[in-house]
Design a protein around this motif. Sequence first.
Motif, PDB file in Angstrom:
ATOM      1  N   LEU A   1       0.829  -1.198   0.000  1.00 31.69           N
ATOM      2  CA  LEU A   1       0.000   0.000   0.000  1.00 31.69           C
ATOM      3  C   LEU A   1       0.864   1.249   0.000  1.00 31.69           C
ATOM      4  CD1 LEU A   1      -2.419  -1.102   2.884  1.00 31.69           C
ATOM      5  CD2 LEU A   1      -2.656  -1.567   0.449  1.00 31.69           C
TER       6      LEU A   1
ATOM      7  N   LEU B   1      -3.840  10.125   6.160  1.00 28.09           N
ATOM      8  CA  LEU B   1      -3.185   9.380   5.092  1.00 28.09           C
ATOM      9  C   LEU B   1      -4.181   9.101   3.971  1.00 28.09           C
ATOM     10  CD1 LEU B   1      -1.066   6.680   6.985  1.00 28.09           C
ATOM     11  CD2 LEU B   1      -0.314   8.882   6.074  1.00 28.09           C
TER      12      LEU B   1
ATOM     13  N   PHE C   1      -4.621   6.681   0.841  1.00 29.38           N
ATOM     14  CA  PHE C   1      -4.062   5.420   0.372  1.00 29.38           C
ATOM     15  C   PHE C   1      -4.422   5.155  -1.074  1.00 29.38           C
ATOM     16  CE2 PHE C   1      -2.234   2.987   3.874  1.00 29.38           C
ATOM     17  CZ  PHE C   1      -2.641   3.703   4.974  1.00 29.38           C
ATOM     18  N   GLY C   2      -3.506   4.495  -1.779  1.00 34.05           N
ATOM     19  CA  GLY C   2      -3.842   3.885  -3.039  1.00 34.05           C
ATOM     20  C   GLY C   2      -4.602   2.599  -2.756  1.00 34.05           C
ATOM     21  N   THR C   3      -5.096   1.951  -3.791  1.00 38.31           N
ATOM     22  CA  THR C   3      -5.887   0.732  -3.590  1.00 38.31           C
ATOM     23  C   THR C   3      -5.009  -0.481  -3.325  1.00 38.31           C
ATOM     24  OG1 THR C   3      -6.030   0.480  -5.974  1.00 38.31           O
ATOM     25  CG2 THR C   3      -7.901   1.512  -4.874  1.00 38.31           C
TER      26      THR C   3
END
Lengths: 113, 110
Positions: B87, B98, B100-102
């Motif tokens: 992640l 934060l 987050f990307g997937t």
Amino acid sequence: KAGVTQTPRYLIKTRGQQVTLSCSPISGHRSVSWYQQTPGQGLQFLFEYFSETQRNKGNFPGRFSGRQFSNSRSEMNVSTLELGDSALYLCASMGTGDGYGYTFGSGTRLTVV
Amino acid sequence: GQNIDQPTEMTATEGAIVQINCTYQTSGFNGLFWYQQHAGEAPTFLSYNVLDGLEEKGRFSSFLSRSKGYSYLLLKELQMKDSASYLCAVREGNTDKLIFGTGTRLQVFP
């Protein structure tokens, strides 16, 4: 030292009910953040508390709420549960001055049926 | 808007090197994190970059270019236990939030 503790680990609820999840941060940590994790969306920020005050809030409906107590323990509440609320709810704590001290708990797996 | 992109899945062979890329567009930047998450477990911290350049920590390295909105995580001497999701997350401005990307699911094969 003990890590971040989340209870319960698993929960099954019915649509329309409400639920309360608990998070105990690492001793001495005053910042607690909550995230929702689903397969399609990844981790999404819910809210962050510091010294009993909500500092940041994500883009979730008002059904999602939280609070932090004087001992830094935090709870999040979801009212009028929907099927789409089924997810892993993660809590993370961070100490003051830690540049990268986010530590996650193991999460609460909520299933809404 | 806020967007963090990383590949959905990657595969690699035990002993090899793999690079997981992450590009980001956020309203503010105060550091980039990489976390590892095994299925059913909590994300665990791998690396943190706030200045441009490479940070090395054992078999794992992370690189950041703030001007390009780009980071990568480099895993060397891959082991089966490295099979996990990775992640990428950006800390916004002066907050502790934060984004987050997937996540990138890495599968290591013997």
